[in-house]
Design a protein around this motif. Structure first.
Motif: not given
Length: 90
Positions: A8-9, A69-70, A81-84
């Protein structure tokens, strides 16, 4: 560090009333391999002015755009986001 273990970030909240993570703890987390997002905790558009405080704190911690991330280009952000999302399902 639990954030790294659970992929998690951590949030660097740029609101001058928050700024929960100072530069010391940001550096500690970065050295542990944790990633970040910078947010403003805004409930109105004028709240985005607080982003400068988050950016300044990130710079004091020697975070780079690759740590946040952003700040990723849209294609890389969407891929992350797809990986997560895939990892949550497994």
């Amino acid at each position: 560090m639990a954030a790294k273990k659970h992929d998690v970030r951590m949030e660097l909240n740029a609101s001058p009333y928050r700024l929960d993570l100072n530069s010391y703890w940001l550096r500690v987390a970065r050295q542990a391999g944790v990633g970040f997002v910078i947010s403003t905790d805004s409930h109105q558009t004028r709240g985005f002015e607080s982003m400068r405080y988050g950016i300044a704190t990130a710079r004091r911690a020697w975070l780079t755009k690759d740590d946040v991330l952003n700040t990723l280009p849209l294609t890389k952000l969407l891929a992350e986001l797809q990986r997560k999302k895939r990892n949550r399902k497994s």
